[in-house]
Write a protein that holds these residues in place. Structure first.
Motif, mmCIF file in Angstrom:
data_model
loop_
_atom_site.group_PDB
_atom_site.id
_atom_site.type_symbol
_atom_site.label_atom_id
_atom_site.label_comp_id
_atom_site.label_asym_id
_atom_site.label_seq_id
_atom_site.Cartn_x
_atom_site.Cartn_y
_atom_site.Cartn_z
ATOM 1 N N THR A 1 42.095 36.792 47.451
ATOM 2 C CA THR A 1 42.365 35.376 47.686
ATOM 3 C C THR A 1 42.203 34.638 46.361
ATOM 4 O O THR A 1 41.372 35.018 45.521
ATOM 5 C CB THR A 1 41.423 34.732 48.725
ATOM 6 O OG1 THR A 1 40.101 34.632 48.178
ATOM 7 C CG2 THR A 1 41.398 35.530 50.025
ATOM 8 N N VAL A 2 42.990 33.598 46.180
ATOM 9 C CA VAL A 2 42.865 32.775 44.976
ATOM 10 C C VAL A 2 41.503 32.099 44.941
ATOM 11 O O VAL A 2 40.900 31.928 43.874
ATOM 12 C CB VAL A 2 44.017 31.749 44.929
ATOM 13 C CG1 VAL A 2 43.763 30.679 43.875
ATOM 14 C CG2 VAL A 2 45.340 32.462 44.646
ATOM 15 N N THR A 3 40.980 31.740 46.095
ATOM 16 C CA THR A 3 39.657 31.117 46.167
ATOM 17 C C THR A 3 38.589 32.032 45.588
ATOM 18 O O THR A 3 37.742 31.602 44.789
ATOM 19 C CB THR A 3 39.315 30.770 47.625
ATOM 20 O OG1 THR A 3 40.298 29.867 48.134
ATOM 21 C CG2 THR A 3 37.939 30.133 47.731
ATOM 22 N N CYS A 4 38.626 33.303 45.964
ATOM 23 C CA CYS A 4 37.632 34.256 45.454
ATOM 24 C C CYS A 4 37.857 34.570 43.980
ATOM 25 O O CYS A 4 36.893 34.766 43.229
ATOM 26 C CB CYS A 4 37.660 35.536 46.280
ATOM 27 S SG CYS A 4 36.995 35.342 47.953
ATOM 28 N N MET A 5 39.112 34.624 43.556
ATOM 29 C CA MET A 5 39.394 34.834 42.130
ATOM 30 C C MET A 5 38.784 33.715 41.294
ATOM 31 O O MET A 5 38.172 33.958 40.247
ATOM 32 C CB MET A 5 40.901 34.902 41.896
ATOM 33 C CG MET A 5 41.567 36.146 42.441
ATOM 34 S SD MET A 5 43.372 36.051 42.244
ATOM 35 C CE MET A 5 43.872 37.619 42.960
ATOM 36 N N ALA A 6 38.954 32.482 41.755
ATOM 37 C CA ALA A 6 38.397 31.338 41.028
ATOM 38 C C ALA A 6 36.874 31.373 41.031
ATOM 39 O O ALA A 6 36.230 31.083 40.015
ATOM 40 C CB ALA A 6 38.902 30.037 41.644
ATOM 41 N N ALA A 7 36.297 31.737 42.157
ATOM 42 C CA ALA A 7 34.838 31.808 42.240
ATOM 43 C C ALA A 7 34.287 32.872 41.297
ATOM 44 O O ALA A 7 33.252 32.672 40.646
ATOM 45 C CB ALA A 7 34.413 32.097 43.674
ATOM 46 N N ARG A 8 34.979 34.014 41.194
ATOM 47 C CA ARG A 8 34.545 35.065 40.275
ATOM 48 C C ARG A 8 34.618 34.563 38.830
ATOM 49 O O ARG A 8 33.715 34.806 38.023
ATOM 50 C CB ARG A 8 35.411 36.311 40.449
ATOM 51 C CG ARG A 8 35.010 37.485 39.549
ATOM 52 C CD ARG A 8 35.997 38.638 39.678
ATOM 53 N NE ARG A 8 35.978 39.218 41.008
ATOM 54 C CZ ARG A 8 35.158 40.202 41.383
ATOM 55 N NH1 ARG A 8 34.285 40.707 40.515
ATOM 56 N NH2 ARG A 8 35.212 40.686 42.611
ATOM 57 N N GLN B 1 46.929 41.015 44.716
ATOM 58 C CA GLN B 1 47.435 39.777 44.132
ATOM 59 C C GLN B 1 48.520 39.154 45.003
ATOM 60 O O GLN B 1 48.590 37.926 45.136
ATOM 61 C CB GLN B 1 47.955 40.053 42.725
ATOM 62 C CG GLN B 1 46.845 40.358 41.731
ATOM 63 C CD GLN B 1 47.365 40.647 40.337
ATOM 64 O OE1 GLN B 1 48.571 40.774 40.114
ATOM 65 N NE2 GLN B 1 46.465 40.762 39.379
ATOM 66 N N GLN B 2 49.360 39.986 45.600
ATOM 67 C CA GLN B 2 50.383 39.450 46.501
ATOM 68 C C GLN B 2 49.749 38.741 47.693
ATOM 69 O O GLN B 2 50.187 37.661 48.097
ATOM 70 C CB GLN B 2 51.298 40.581 46.993
ATOM 71 C CG GLN B 2 52.220 41.147 45.942
ATOM 72 C CD GLN B 2 53.321 40.180 45.551
ATOM 73 O OE1 GLN B 2 53.124 39.296 44.722
ATOM 74 N NE2 GLN B 2 54.482 40.345 46.129
ATOM 75 N N ARG B 3 48.716 39.342 48.262
ATOM 76 C CA ARG B 3 48.027 38.692 49.388
ATOM 77 C C ARG B 3 47.422 37.361 48.946
ATOM 78 O O ARG B 3 47.463 36.367 49.684
ATOM 79 C CB ARG B 3 46.941 39.614 49.944
ATOM 80 C CG ARG B 3 47.477 40.818 50.704
ATOM 81 C CD ARG B 3 46.373 41.537 51.454
ATOM 82 N NE ARG B 3 45.412 42.169 50.554
ATOM 83 C CZ ARG B 3 45.526 43.407 50.074
ATOM 84 N NH1 ARG B 3 46.579 44.149 50.393
ATOM 85 N NH2 ARG B 3 44.600 43.912 49.284
#
Length: 206
Positions: free
Chosen positions: A11-18, A124-126
């Motif tokens: 998820t983009v949310t988790c990518m940003a949080a990381r 990444q697609q998801r």
């Protein structure tokens, strides 16, 4: 300079949080393509930590139903073992039409895709399909911002970059000629200069 690793979250949310967990307290942020989606989510989660922002070859819009369907077809091909074939097929839309036969660019693209791998691609697609529309966020961005887009981008049309620049207060807008979506590789000097010139004009010190 640090490069965010987007291969471990779907998820983009988790990518940003990381990214925020690994980043210093304040930082300048550049996001290109999917990285732009992550950059906007970073702004959503922690706007005061971003001292300067560069959005490159990206859009604030969520995927259309047609784009979602296309990504689903791509994911099914990868799940069927056709990752390498998909990478080669995607190259045509990645670069400007006049660069379609550039074998050096194709080799760079293949190497980048191998680094991500099939599993990373599917995650990444998801993430991209599930991301929120960020257009309402643009007018709230207060840090110095530059939007950079290739004049011949066929993957994310230049109008998407113009839309971002128009909606972000005080944003600079730079169009890189003779470049598609892969502009850091198609026109590396012009693109790097645009970023460096922007950073040279803004105060990113703490």
């Amino acid at each position: 300079m640090a490069v965010a690793d987007t291969r471990h979250d779907d998820t983009v949310t988790c990518m940003a949080a990381r990214l925020l967990r690994d980043a210093p307290e304040e930082f300048a942020l550049l996001g290109t393509s999917m990285g732009g989606y992550v950059a906007l989510e970073v702004i959503r989660q922690a706007p005061r930590r971003v001292r300067a922002l560069a959005l490159v070859s990206t859009s604030a819009r969520a995927d259309t139903p047609e784009q979602v369907a296309s990504r689903d077809r791509q994911s099914r091909l990868v799940e069927a073992g056709e990752f390498d074939s998909l990478v080669d097929a995607a190259f045509r839309g990645l670069v400007a039409e006049q660069h379609e036969k550039d074998l050096a660019l194709l080799d760079i693209w293949r190497a980048m895709a191998r680094t991500v791998g099939a599993a990373g691609f599917l995650g990444q697609q998801r993430a991209v399909v599930g991301r929120a529309d960020a257009r309402e966020l643009l007018s709230t961005i207060t840090c110095p911002t530059v939007v950079i887009h290739g004049a011949d981008d066929r993957l994310i049309p230049i109008e998407m970059g113009a839309e971002c620049a128009a909606a972000i207060p005080g944003a600079e807008y730079v169009v890189i000629e003779d470049a598609g979506h892969f502009l850091f590789r198609e026109q590396p000097k012009a693109t790097a200069s645009a970023v460096a010139d922007f950073l040279g004009r803004v105060d990113t010190s703490h």
